[in-house]
Design an enzyme around this catalytic site. Structure first.
Site, PDB file in Angstrom:
ATOM      1  N   LYS A  11      28.951  39.855   8.266  1.00 15.85           N
ATOM      2  CA  LYS A  11      29.240  39.796   9.712  1.00 15.85           C
ATOM      3  C   LYS A  11      29.276  38.349  10.184  1.00 15.85           C
ATOM      4  CE  LYS A  11      25.047  38.487  11.481  1.00 15.85           C
ATOM      5  NZ  LYS A  11      24.935  37.079  11.356  1.00 15.85           N
ATOM      6  N   ALA A 102      23.979  31.982   4.330  1.00 22.91           N
ATOM      7  CA  ALA A 102      25.132  31.434   5.035  1.00 22.91           C
ATOM      8  C   ALA A 102      25.185  31.772   6.513  1.00 22.91           C
ATOM      9  CB  ALA A 102      26.400  31.951   4.362  1.00 22.91           C
ATOM     10  N   GLY A 107      22.377  39.226   2.676  1.00 22.91           N
ATOM     11  CA  GLY A 107      21.170  39.916   2.193  1.00 22.91           C
ATOM     12  C   GLY A 107      20.910  41.184   2.985  1.00 22.91           C
ATOM     13  N   ASP A 141      19.124  42.051  11.436  1.00 26.12           N
ATOM     14  CA  ASP A 141      20.565  42.291  11.262  1.00 26.12           C
ATOM     15  C   ASP A 141      20.868  43.554  10.462  1.00 26.12           C
ATOM     16  OD1 ASP A 141      21.398  40.020  12.593  1.00 26.12           O
ATOM     17  OD2 ASP A 141      21.440  38.782  10.787  1.00 26.12           O
TER      18      ASP A 141
HETATM   19  O1  C5P Z   1      14.650  39.629  11.316  1.00 25.38           O
HETATM   20  P1  C5P Z   1      14.925  38.547  10.326  1.00 25.38           P
HETATM   21  O2  C5P Z   1      14.054  38.644   9.113  1.00 25.38           O
HETATM   22  O3  C5P Z   1      16.370  38.444   9.955  1.00 25.38           O
HETATM   23  O4  C5P Z   1      14.576  37.195  11.045  1.00 25.38           O
HETATM   24  C1  C5P Z   1      14.443  35.957  10.350  1.00 25.38           C
HETATM   25  C2  C5P Z   1      13.737  34.968  11.233  1.00 25.38           C
HETATM   26  O5  C5P Z   1      14.548  34.625  12.345  1.00 25.38           O
HETATM   27  C3  C5P Z   1      12.446  35.481  11.844  1.00 25.38           C
HETATM   28  O6  C5P Z   1      11.362  35.235  10.985  1.00 25.38           O
HETATM   29  C4  C5P Z   1      12.345  34.662  13.116  1.00 25.38           C
HETATM   30  O7  C5P Z   1      11.839  33.379  12.820  1.00 25.38           O
HETATM   31  C5  C5P Z   1      13.786  34.478  13.534  1.00 25.38           C
HETATM   32  N1  C5P Z   1      14.248  35.476  14.520  1.00 25.38           N
HETATM   33  C6  C5P Z   1      13.770  35.427  15.821  1.00 25.38           C
HETATM   34  N2  C5P Z   1      14.201  36.369  16.727  1.00 25.38           N
HETATM   35  C7  C5P Z   1      15.098  37.311  16.377  1.00 25.38           C
HETATM   36  C8  C5P Z   1      15.613  37.375  15.066  1.00 25.38           C
HETATM   37  C9  C5P Z   1      15.158  36.435  14.163  1.00 25.38           C
HETATM   38  O8  C5P Z   1      12.964  34.569  16.173  1.00 25.38           O
HETATM   39  N3  C5P Z   1      15.495  38.192  17.281  1.00 25.38           N
END
Ligand code: C5P
Length: 329
Positions: A11, A102, A107, A141
């Site tokens: 995406k 990327a 993942g 995601d």
């Molecule tokens: O949810 P995901 O593991 O993809 O998020 C990776 C990192 O991105 C989180 O550990 C956080 O630091 C940040 N993040 C955030 N707020 C979100 C999504 C991601 O702060 N809504």
């Protein structure tokens, strides 16, 4: 023994606005997410060893529990312990076509494919919302990767509403092979620099969410879809609506990533000078994408960029915007 092969599209973020802090430590976001046709292929096979194995053709992809696809299989095994005992473990093979680390949810897409595939292999009959609830436990995601298309995402990114499809347009993706940006770093740096613009109380978040600037882009997407409705659509109208979408692309994380990674900023500047509808960094980067009217324009601009930046580390892909999430191959 049962096996499934699944297509896991990546995406791009057409829009990413940070609203404020959430009680769970994440950020409250408003995003417009868009599937692309470039996809990984995930093969799943039941095994009777009561274990999970993972293989991948890309050396940068871990094959242990640090891989989100592996964790997706673990989540299925613990949530559906009877099925695990009955059917045994799973062998996962990932054919990586999406660039790694990327900002394209590679993942997350692989993990979404494991959830969908194990649901099929174990005859669980889970609904899409049930699969997306499981997906939200793995990452922000992952729920979108299950359903795909064009969607507005709120909350952490897991609350989704589908909007009109944009899959008539093409996109160029550009990334330096050895450059990666840590997503937690990007969000933490944004928090450090822009905390004074944050709202964190529930009422503040609701009223701030009502004032997001994604409305204009949503309208432009709906208008483009409408202008395509008559057979073939009117070319100049599609171009005009496409340009509007290009102008309205937005990503708050560019404010922290571009100053820190000048090569990403340069890539974006070079695309902005070309004949494209618009350009933006995707998610927390470092991939920069450029929206194009059609495949010929995308190939032409990709070749121009290859001639402008002579660096063997730079990789470019041309793909169409997509309309679907995880599919059985
Ligand atoms: O949810 P995901 O593991 O993809 O998020 C990776 C990192 O991105 C989180 O550990 C956080 O630091 C940040 N993040 C955030 N707020 C979100 C999504 C991601 O702060 N809504």
């Amino acid at each position: 023994m049962k096996s499934y092969s699944l297509i896991a599209p990546g995406k791009i973020n057409l829009y990413l606005e940070i609203i404020g802090d959430r009680a769970d430590g994440f950020h409250e976001l408003v995003m417009i997410l868009q599937s692309i046709e470039l996809a990984d292929v995930i093969d799943l096979k039941s095994n009777d060893t009561q274990g999970i194995t993972l293989h991948c053709n890309h050396s940068q992809v871990p094959v242990d529990e640090t891989n989100l696809a592996y964790r997706a299989a673990q989540l299925m095994c613990t949530t559906f312990a009877d099925s695990y005992a009955n059917y045994g473990g799973v062998d996962i093979t990932i054919a990586k076509n999406l660039p790694v680390a990327a900002g394209l949810a590679g993942g997350s897409a692989d993990a979404a494919a494991v959830l969908v595939g194990m649901d099929l292999m174990w005859n669980l009959g889970l609904t899409q919302p049930e699969l997306q609830d499981l997906a939200a436990k793995l990452g922000s995601d992952v729920p979108f990767c299950i359903s795909g298309g064009t969607a507005i995402a709120t909350g952490r990114g897991e609350k989704l509403d589908l909007i009109s499809n944009l899959n008539s347009l093409w996109v160029i993706l550009a990334k330096y092979k050895n450059l990666s940006v840590s997503t937690p770093w990007a969000y933490q740096t944004y928090r450090k620099n822009y905390r004074n613009s944050y709202v964190s109380d529930v009422e503040g978040i609701i009223s701030r969410s009502d004032r997001v600037r994604s409305g204009d882009l949503m309208n432009a997407i709906v208008e483009l879809a409408r202008s395509l409705a008559p057979i073939g659509g009117a070319g100049s109208l599609v171009k005009q609506k496409g340009r509007k979408i290009g102008e309205l692309l937005y990503n708050d994380l560019e404010k922290v990533v571009l100053p820190e990674y000048p090569k990403v900023a340069e890539l974006r500047d070079i695309f902005a000078d070309k004949r494209v509808l618009g350009t933006m960094m995707s998610g927390s980067g470092p991939t920069v994408f450029a929206l194009c009217e059609n495949e010929d324009q995308a190939e032409e601009v990709a070749n121009q960029v290859r001639d402008t930046i002579v660096d063997s580390d730079l990789e470019l892909w041309v793909t169409k915007l997509g309309s679907s999430g995880i599919q059985v191959a």
